[in-house]
Motif scaffolding. Structure first.
Motif, PDB file in Angstrom:
ATOM      1  N   ARG A   3      22.023  39.019  46.680  1.00  0.00           N
ATOM      2  CA  ARG A   3      23.537  39.060  46.589  1.00  0.00           C
ATOM      3  C   ARG A   3      23.070  38.675  48.717  1.00  0.00           C
ATOM      4  O   ARG A   3      23.429  37.372  48.633  1.00  0.00           O
ATOM      5  N   THR A   4      22.148  38.916  49.264  1.00  0.00           N
ATOM      6  CA  THR A   4      21.418  38.866  51.041  1.00  0.00           C
ATOM      7  C   THR A   4      20.972  36.179  50.340  1.00  0.00           C
ATOM      8  O   THR A   4      21.016  35.826  50.810  1.00  0.00           O
ATOM      9  N   MET A   5      20.217  36.897  48.839  1.00  0.00           N
ATOM     10  CA  MET A   5      19.532  35.179  48.602  1.00  0.00           C
ATOM     11  C   MET A   5      20.854  34.241  48.079  1.00  0.00           C
ATOM     12  O   MET A   5      20.775  33.354  48.990  1.00  0.00           O
ATOM     13  N   MET A   6      21.695  34.940  47.906  1.00  0.00           N
ATOM     14  CA  MET A   6      22.898  33.801  48.078  1.00  0.00           C
ATOM     15  C   MET A   6      23.477  33.418  48.849  1.00  0.00           C
ATOM     16  O   MET A   6      24.067  32.378  49.245  1.00  0.00           O
ATOM     17  N   GLU A   7      23.938  34.781  49.744  1.00  0.00           N
ATOM     18  CA  GLU A   7      24.418  34.497  51.565  1.00  0.00           C
ATOM     19  C   GLU A   7      23.362  33.710  51.816  1.00  0.00           C
ATOM     20  O   GLU A   7      24.096  32.759  52.568  1.00  0.00           O
ATOM     21  N   HIS A   8      22.181  33.622  52.083  1.00  0.00           N
ATOM     22  CA  HIS A   8      21.684  32.750  52.966  1.00  0.00           C
ATOM     23  C   HIS A   8      21.641  31.364  52.111  1.00  0.00           C
ATOM     24  O   HIS A   8      21.187  30.368  52.948  1.00  0.00           O
ATOM     25  N   LYS A   9      21.691  30.724  51.058  1.00  0.00           N
ATOM     26  CA  LYS A   9      21.805  29.706  50.428  1.00  0.00           C
ATOM     27  C   LYS A   9      23.031  29.145  50.562  1.00  0.00           C
ATOM     28  O   LYS A   9      22.901  27.840  51.334  1.00  0.00           O
ATOM     29  N   ASP A  10      24.109  30.067  50.318  1.00  0.00           N
ATOM     30  CA  ASP A  10      25.608  29.227  50.919  1.00  0.00           C
ATOM     31  C   ASP A  10      25.669  28.869  52.543  1.00  0.00           C
ATOM     32  O   ASP A  10      26.038  27.990  52.312  1.00  0.00           O
ATOM     33  N   TRP A  55       6.282  20.588  33.459  1.00  0.00           N
ATOM     34  CA  TRP A  55       8.239  20.437  33.768  1.00  0.00           C
ATOM     35  C   TRP A  55       7.772  20.069  35.379  1.00  0.00           C
ATOM     36  O   TRP A  55       8.960  20.651  35.589  1.00  0.00           O
ATOM     37  N   HIS A  56       8.410  19.162  35.921  1.00  0.00           N
ATOM     38  CA  HIS A  56       8.636  19.181  37.429  1.00  0.00           C
ATOM     39  C   HIS A  56      10.212  18.844  37.357  1.00  0.00           C
ATOM     40  O   HIS A  56      10.867  18.995  38.535  1.00  0.00           O
ATOM     41  N   HIS A  57      11.149  18.207  36.099  1.00  0.00           N
ATOM     42  CA  HIS A  57      12.889  18.271  36.458  1.00  0.00           C
ATOM     43  C   HIS A  57      12.908  19.109  35.500  1.00  0.00           C
ATOM     44  O   HIS A  57      12.735  18.785  34.036  1.00  0.00           O
ATOM     45  N   LEU A  58      14.131  19.684  35.783  1.00  0.00           N
ATOM     46  CA  LEU A  58      14.436  20.498  35.193  1.00  0.00           C
ATOM     47  C   LEU A  58      16.232  20.569  35.634  1.00  0.00           C
ATOM     48  O   LEU A  58      16.357  20.331  36.856  1.00  0.00           O
ATOM     49  N   THR A  59      16.985  20.949  34.537  1.00  0.00           N
ATOM     50  CA  THR A  59      18.244  21.001  35.245  1.00  0.00           C
ATOM     51  C   THR A  59      19.012  21.818  36.262  1.00  0.00           C
ATOM     52  O   THR A  59      18.441  22.904  36.251  1.00  0.00           O
ATOM     53  N   PHE A  60      19.128  21.436  37.295  1.00  0.00           N
ATOM     54  CA  PHE A  60      20.441  22.229  37.608  1.00  0.00           C
ATOM     55  C   PHE A  60      21.229  23.556  37.559  1.00  0.00           C
ATOM     56  O   PHE A  60      22.208  22.730  37.336  1.00  0.00           O
ATOM     57  N   ARG A  61      21.042  24.600  37.942  1.00  0.00           N
ATOM     58  CA  ARG A  61      21.993  25.471  37.521  1.00  0.00           C
ATOM     59  C   ARG A  61      23.527  25.809  38.904  1.00  0.00           C
ATOM     60  O   ARG A  61      22.989  25.263  40.105  1.00  0.00           O
ATOM     61  N   PRO A  62      24.441  25.615  38.821  1.00  0.00           N
ATOM     62  CA  PRO A  62      25.293  25.541  39.902  1.00  0.00           C
ATOM     63  C   PRO A  62      25.310  27.116  40.520  1.00  0.00           C
ATOM     64  O   PRO A  62      25.123  28.372  39.903  1.00  0.00           O
ATOM     65  N   SER A  63      25.773  27.401  41.348  1.00  0.00           N
ATOM     66  CA  SER A  63      26.040  28.819  42.151  1.00  0.00           C
ATOM     67  C   SER A  63      26.402  29.475  41.924  1.00  0.00           C
ATOM     68  O   SER A  63      26.694  30.943  41.526  1.00  0.00           O
ATOM     69  N   ILE A  64      28.151  29.351  40.792  1.00  0.00           N
ATOM     70  CA  ILE A  64      28.926  30.423  40.235  1.00  0.00           C
ATOM     71  C   ILE A  64      27.913  31.170  39.198  1.00  0.00           C
ATOM     72  O   ILE A  64      28.099  31.899  38.872  1.00  0.00           O
ATOM     73  N   TYR A  65      26.661  29.993  38.511  1.00  0.00           N
ATOM     74  CA  TYR A  65      25.698  31.240  37.681  1.00  0.00           C
ATOM     75  C   TYR A  65      24.897  32.338  38.368  1.00  0.00           C
ATOM     76  O   TYR A  65      25.105  33.361  37.612  1.00  0.00           O
ATOM     77  N   TYR A  66      24.931  32.544  39.573  1.00  0.00           N
ATOM     78  CA  TYR A  66      24.069  33.204  40.010  1.00  0.00           C
ATOM     79  C   TYR A  66      24.987  34.301  40.368  1.00  0.00           C
ATOM     80  O   TYR A  66      24.083  34.940  40.261  1.00  0.00           O
ATOM     81  N   LYS A  67      25.872  33.389  41.390  1.00  0.00           N
ATOM     82  CA  LYS A  67      27.119  34.463  41.318  1.00  0.00           C
ATOM     83  C   LYS A  67      27.135  35.291  40.505  1.00  0.00           C
ATOM     84  O   LYS A  67      27.249  37.013  40.322  1.00  0.00           O
ATOM     85  N   ILE A  91      18.113  47.889  36.741  1.00  0.00           N
ATOM     86  CA  ILE A  91      18.484  47.786  38.546  1.00  0.00           C
ATOM     87  C   ILE A  91      19.586  48.343  39.470  1.00  0.00           C
ATOM     88  O   ILE A  91      20.388  48.998  39.185  1.00  0.00           O
ATOM     89  N   SER A  92      18.620  48.478  40.039  1.00  0.00           N
ATOM     90  CA  SER A  92      18.905  49.244  41.028  1.00  0.00           C
ATOM     91  C   SER A  92      19.801  48.467  42.249  1.00  0.00           C
ATOM     92  O   SER A  92      19.717  47.583  42.452  1.00  0.00           O
ATOM     93  N   ASP A  93      20.723  49.813  43.317  1.00  0.00           N
ATOM     94  CA  ASP A  93      21.784  49.008  44.444  1.00  0.00           C
ATOM     95  C   ASP A  93      20.805  48.113  45.357  1.00  0.00           C
ATOM     96  O   ASP A  93      20.547  46.788  45.882  1.00  0.00           O
ATOM     97  N   GLU A  94      19.530  48.207  45.807  1.00  0.00           N
ATOM     98  CA  GLU A  94      18.290  47.722  46.449  1.00  0.00           C
ATOM     99  C   GLU A  94      18.307  46.184  46.287  1.00  0.00           C
ATOM    100  O   GLU A  94      18.179  45.907  46.941  1.00  0.00           O
ATOM    101  N   TYR A  95      17.888  46.048  44.766  1.00  0.00           N
ATOM    102  CA  TYR A  95      17.323  45.016  43.457  1.00  0.00           C
ATOM    103  C   TYR A  95      19.013  43.931  43.894  1.00  0.00           C
ATOM    104  O   TYR A  95      19.112  42.868  44.233  1.00  0.00           O
ATOM    105  N   LEU A  96      19.994  44.526  43.508  1.00  0.00           N
ATOM    106  CA  LEU A  96      21.791  43.637  44.195  1.00  0.00           C
ATOM    107  C   LEU A  96      21.556  43.085  45.647  1.00  0.00           C
ATOM    108  O   LEU A  96      21.810  42.100  45.697  1.00  0.00           O
ATOM    109  N   LEU A  97      21.142  43.995  46.094  1.00  0.00           N
ATOM    110  CA  LEU A  97      21.032  43.409  48.080  1.00  0.00           C
ATOM    111  C   LEU A  97      20.548  42.568  47.992  1.00  0.00           C
ATOM    112  O   LEU A  97      20.844  41.564  48.686  1.00  0.00           O
TER     113      LEU A  97
END
Length: 215
Positions: free
Chosen positions: A124-131, A175-187, A115-121
């Motif tokens: 992170r940008t996706m999480m910032e938009h979500k937050d 399967w349309h219903h799956l458990t949701f993962r919390p924010s901390i998982y992604y971060k 993984i490169s810095d570009e993909y990490l960015l």
């Protein structure tokens, strides 16, 4: 590795680079075989062979009299048919979920290495938009799929991307219903990827396992 094989692989990588650098998306037309040959300084027969392999993987499609285009993989899938006839029993569905998890573990191992810095960015940008969105801590399966798709893309392995995409699409179909993962998982997953910690990334996948909620 033979010289011919190395040249063929180099051409594949360069064509993928052209697709990325030119910003080509699904439905966009690729440069002609002649133009690719000139841009890559390679023989047309070698370019043709590389294009054929990409077409076999479903990455591109040739339209008679029009040219070669970036393919929409979904147009070639039989997700609904498979879901209706092959995946009716619970055991098959459980096997599918297990297979997806096994593949995702391998994806995380490869992503930690590549993984490169570009993909990490992008992550992170996706999480910032979500937050900053009104949805807050509500993470849908669509978000989870989009998030992991970036990770798969970071591996640079197009076949792995297709295999994972198929499994992810099957799940959204059956399967349309799956458990949701919390924010901390992604971060924490972003952090594990950034420090190339394979074990931590896989532990997170195990800890926050996606399960059915429609049983």
């Amino acid at each position: 590795m033979t010289t011919q094989r190395k040249v063929y692989q180099d051409i594949l990588q360069k064509i993928k680079a052209i697709i990325y650098n030119d910003g080509l998306q699904t439905g966009d037309k690729l440069p002609s075989e002649r133009e690719l040959s000139e841009r890559l300084n390679a023989g047309r027969s070698s370019v043709r062979e590389a294009l054929r392999s990409m077409e076999m993987l479903g990455l591109i499609e040739t339209r008679r009299g029009e040219g070669t285009f970036i393919a929409n993989a979904k147009d070639h899938r039989l997700v609904e048919v498979i879901a209706s006839f092959i995946l009716k029993d619970t055991k098959s569905r459980e096997d599918l979920l297990e297979t997806r998890k096994l593949i995702e573990k391998d994806i995380l191992r490869v992503a930690c290495e590549r993984i490169s810095d570009e993909y990490l960015l992008r992550l992170r940008t996706m999480m910032e938009h979500k937050d900053n969105s009104s949805e807050g801590e509500i993470f849908s399966t669509e978000f989870d799929t989009a998030f992991f798709r970036i990770i798969v893309s970071s591996t640079g392995n197009y076949l792995l991307m297709r295999l994972w995409s198929e499994l992810a699409d099957y799940h959204q179909t059956i399967w349309h219903h799956l458990t949701f993962r919390p924010s901390i998982y992604y971060k924490q997953l972003i952090e594990a990827l950034s420090i190339k910690d394979q074990e931590k990334a896989i532990r997170l996948l195990d800890k926050y396992e996606m399960k059915r909620t429609d049983e």
